[in-house]
Design a protein around this motif. Structure first.
Motif, mmCIF file in Angstrom:
data_model
loop_
_atom_site.group_PDB
_atom_site.id
_atom_site.type_symbol
_atom_site.label_atom_id
_atom_site.label_comp_id
_atom_site.label_asym_id
_atom_site.label_seq_id
_atom_site.Cartn_x
_atom_site.Cartn_y
_atom_site.Cartn_z
ATOM 1 N N ARG A 97 0.832 -1.203 0.000
ATOM 2 C CA ARG A 97 0.000 0.000 0.000
ATOM 3 C C ARG A 97 0.865 1.252 0.000
ATOM 4 O O ARG A 97 0.601 2.215 -0.727
ATOM 5 C CB ARG A 97 -0.897 0.008 1.238
ATOM 6 C CG ARG A 97 -1.819 1.205 1.403
ATOM 7 C CD ARG A 97 -2.933 1.172 0.377
ATOM 8 N NE ARG A 97 -2.645 2.018 -0.771
ATOM 9 C CZ ARG A 97 -3.304 1.982 -1.905
ATOM 10 N NH1 ARG A 97 -4.296 1.115 -2.077
ATOM 11 N NH2 ARG A 97 -2.989 2.780 -2.898
ATOM 12 N N ALA A 98 1.933 1.248 0.814
ATOM 13 C CA ALA A 98 2.835 2.395 0.881
ATOM 14 C C ALA A 98 3.515 2.626 -0.460
ATOM 15 O O ALA A 98 3.674 3.770 -0.911
ATOM 16 C CB ALA A 98 3.879 2.183 1.974
ATOM 17 N N THR A 99 3.921 1.547 -1.129
ATOM 18 C CA THR A 99 4.564 1.682 -2.440
ATOM 19 C C THR A 99 3.567 2.177 -3.480
ATOM 20 O O THR A 99 3.915 2.988 -4.351
ATOM 21 C CB THR A 99 5.175 0.338 -2.865
ATOM 22 O OG1 THR A 99 6.125 -0.067 -1.868
ATOM 23 C CG2 THR A 99 5.888 0.452 -4.200
ATOM 24 N N ALA A 100 2.331 1.717 -3.402
ATOM 25 C CA ALA A 100 1.300 2.216 -4.305
ATOM 26 C C ALA A 100 1.077 3.713 -4.095
ATOM 27 O O ALA A 100 0.910 4.476 -5.061
ATOM 28 C CB ALA A 100 -0.003 1.452 -4.090
ATOM 29 N N ASP A 101 1.092 4.144 -2.825
ATOM 30 C CA ASP A 101 0.939 5.572 -2.527
ATOM 31 C C ASP A 101 2.118 6.370 -3.075
ATOM 32 O O ASP A 101 1.945 7.481 -3.604
ATOM 33 C CB ASP A 101 0.821 5.787 -1.019
ATOM 34 C CG ASP A 101 -0.478 5.248 -0.447
ATOM 35 O OD1 ASP A 101 -1.414 4.996 -1.226
ATOM 36 O OD2 ASP A 101 -0.547 5.069 0.789
ATOM 37 N N LEU A 102 3.310 5.821 -2.940
ATOM 38 C CA LEU A 102 4.494 6.496 -3.479
ATOM 39 C C LEU A 102 4.407 6.622 -4.988
ATOM 40 O O LEU A 102 4.723 7.681 -5.550
ATOM 41 C CB LEU A 102 5.758 5.717 -3.075
ATOM 42 C CG LEU A 102 7.084 6.218 -3.653
ATOM 43 C CD1 LEU A 102 7.348 7.664 -3.255
ATOM 44 C CD2 LEU A 102 8.237 5.323 -3.183
ATOM 45 N N ARG A 103 3.978 5.568 -5.655
ATOM 46 C CA ARG A 103 3.826 5.639 -7.107
ATOM 47 C C ARG A 103 2.775 6.661 -7.508
ATOM 48 O O ARG A 103 2.965 7.423 -8.460
ATOM 49 C CB ARG A 103 3.468 4.251 -7.648
ATOM 50 C CG ARG A 103 4.612 3.255 -7.604
ATOM 51 C CD ARG A 103 4.221 1.896 -8.135
ATOM 52 N NE ARG A 103 3.788 1.959 -9.538
ATOM 53 C CZ ARG A 103 3.545 0.889 -10.291
ATOM 54 N NH1 ARG A 103 3.700 -0.336 -9.769
ATOM 55 N NH2 ARG A 103 3.150 1.018 -11.538
ATOM 56 N N ALA A 104 1.679 6.697 -6.767
ATOM 57 C CA ALA A 104 0.606 7.634 -7.096
ATOM 58 C C ALA A 104 1.058 9.081 -6.927
ATOM 59 O O ALA A 104 0.832 9.923 -7.794
ATOM 60 C CB ALA A 104 -0.619 7.347 -6.231
ATOM 61 N N MET A 105 1.734 9.384 -5.801
ATOM 62 C CA MET A 105 2.149 10.757 -5.551
ATOM 63 C C MET A 105 3.259 11.195 -6.497
ATOM 64 O O MET A 105 3.501 12.387 -6.671
ATOM 65 C CB MET A 105 2.589 10.919 -4.094
ATOM 66 C CG MET A 105 3.837 10.159 -3.719
ATOM 67 S SD MET A 105 4.217 10.240 -1.942
ATOM 68 C CE MET A 105 4.819 11.916 -1.806
ATOM 69 N N SER A 106 3.947 10.219 -7.135
ATOM 70 C CA SER A 106 5.031 10.541 -8.061
ATOM 71 C C SER A 106 4.595 10.457 -9.511
ATOM 72 O O SER A 106 5.433 10.610 -10.420
ATOM 73 C CB SER A 106 6.204 9.572 -7.830
ATOM 74 O OG SER A 106 6.607 9.581 -6.480
ATOM 75 N N GLY A 107 3.317 10.189 -9.752
ATOM 76 C CA GLY A 107 2.814 10.110 -11.118
ATOM 77 C C GLY A 107 3.170 8.823 -11.829
ATOM 78 O O GLY A 107 3.131 8.766 -13.065
#
Length: 393
Positions: free
Chosen positions: A226-236
């Motif tokens: 989930r944290a990695t998905a959030d990182l990907r989302a916030m980084s486009g």
């Protein structure tokens, strides 16, 4: 056939130890499970490339800038002057090292370590062959345990080897995001944000036609995916194709002992040699593998079990101070977002930038500018005490 040395684990540490011993004319077995790729950002500094003769074709990207990103989204770009940080893909890099060890004379074995038994004339490594499923028994004179942070060799043979602290690292390899807004194939992004990792950091590391996006944490209740998905989302990067997902433990501290006082010595993650604060492991794994090979050579020549202690002594003498400094940085700045914000602010300082990258590139603390160290110490104290406000360029 009795081997002089039996190396358990074919990552950078084990492969380096096996190659060094084979080059010295020793009969060496290198046991690897095969088919497993460790999650890793893949960064290698110039010193590693030079010390271990890494060919150019393995370097898939050349990083010339590191971007530090704070919890509030503020960014500091630290440019690498007069050089670059190489990026490698571990599946290719590790296999190259294993192949090179075999070319030097090491025998490659594929299977799983089970245990060490002992006969009158020395240890016997018991392992399960992958191809047949059969249990094999291989006599040797010395065993090098290079089988990772949860090392079976360390747990069974070395005092303290069953209680090494570690963080769990997780990353996703994604298809080339070049062309997406905010992504730079020549820049590594390091994200210090408690929403991504409450006690470590997240990263976006270019790998040429791919990229590694991940994070690490010591907290067992964090959802790494989930944290990695959030990182990907916030980084486009949320829409990029995911090619591979991997997770593994990364040790936080070198063990107090690397040998069993008899016939076993540890190397790499099994010995705990991952740099605090940065989580950098490849260089230190290979340096640890070389130290273990040197100690094993001394033991094989003298027959004195005490010579196995040379591995830890050599490593700590050269790298121990750097590890202590990085450990203090992690303890001081990674505990909450307020301190992480101040840490990224401190990275604005030109003295911090220059000395940090000189130390990273050369793998030693630079003593050429003593006043710069004094200034950094004072600025560091001021930031920790909240005496200065973050400044952003």
């Amino acid at each position: 056939m009795r081997y002089d040395a039996f190396v358990v684990g074919g990552g950078p540490s084990g492969a380096t130890a096996a190659e060094d011993l084979a080059r010295a004319g020793r009969r060496v077995a290198l046991l690897d499970r095969a088919g497993r790729i460790k999650p890793c950002g893949g960064a290698i500094p110039p010193r590693l490339i030079a010390d271990f003769d890494i060919p150019d074709h393995l370097i898939v990207a050349r990083i010339r800038c590191a971007r530090m990103i704070s919890p509030t989204g503020r960014a500091v770009d630290i440019h690498i002057e007069g050089g670059f940080v190489g990026m490698v893909d571990r599946e290719d890099f590790d296999e190259f090292l294993r192949d090179r060890a075999a070319m030097r004379g090491a025998d490659r074995l594929t299977g799983t370590f089970l245990r060490i038994e002992r006969e009158a004339d020395g240890p016997v490594v018991v392992w399960r062959e992958k191809a047949t499923g059969e249990e094999r028994r291989t006599p040797t004179r010395v065993v090098i345990g290079a089988d990772g942070a949860r090392s079976s060799v360390a747990r069974a043979e070395v005092p303290g080897g069953d209680s090494i602290p570690y963080v769990i690292a997780y990353h996703e390899i994604i298809a080339d995001p070049s062309g997406l807004e905010g992504y730079d194939p020549d820049r590594c992004d390091v994200v210090y944000d408690g929403r991504i990792s409450p006690d470590f950091y997240g990263w976006i590391f270019p790998h040429g036609p791919r990229a590694s996006v991940g994070m690490g944490t010591e907290k067992p209740d964090v959802d790494l995916k989930r944290a990695t998905a959030d990182l990907r989302a916030m980084s486009g990067l949320g829409g990029c194709e995911t090619l591979r997902r991997e997770g593994a433990p990364i040790p936080l501290k070198p063990l107090d002992r690397w040998d069993n006082g008899r016939d076993v010595v540890l190397a790499g993650d099994a010995a705990g040699v991952v740099a605090p604060s940065s989580g950098e492991g490849i260089f230190y794994a290979m340096a640890g593998g070389r130290a273990a090979a040197t100690a094993a050579q001394a033991f094989l020549a003298s027959g004195r079990a005490a010579d196995l202690k040379l591995a830890r002594k050599m490593f700590i003498k050269e790298h121990g101070t750097v590890f202590k400094v990085l450990r203090s940085m992690q303890d001081a700045y990674y505990r909450d977002d307020t301190r992480r914000e101040r840490f990224v602010s401190l990275c604005h300082d030109i003295d911090v930038q220059r000395l940090t990258f000189e130390a990273y590139m050369n793998k030693r603390l630079v003593a050429a500018r003593p006043m710069a160290h004094v200034k950094i110490g004072l600025k560091n104290l001021a930031h920790l005490m909240g005496l200065v406000r973050p400044e952003w360029s």
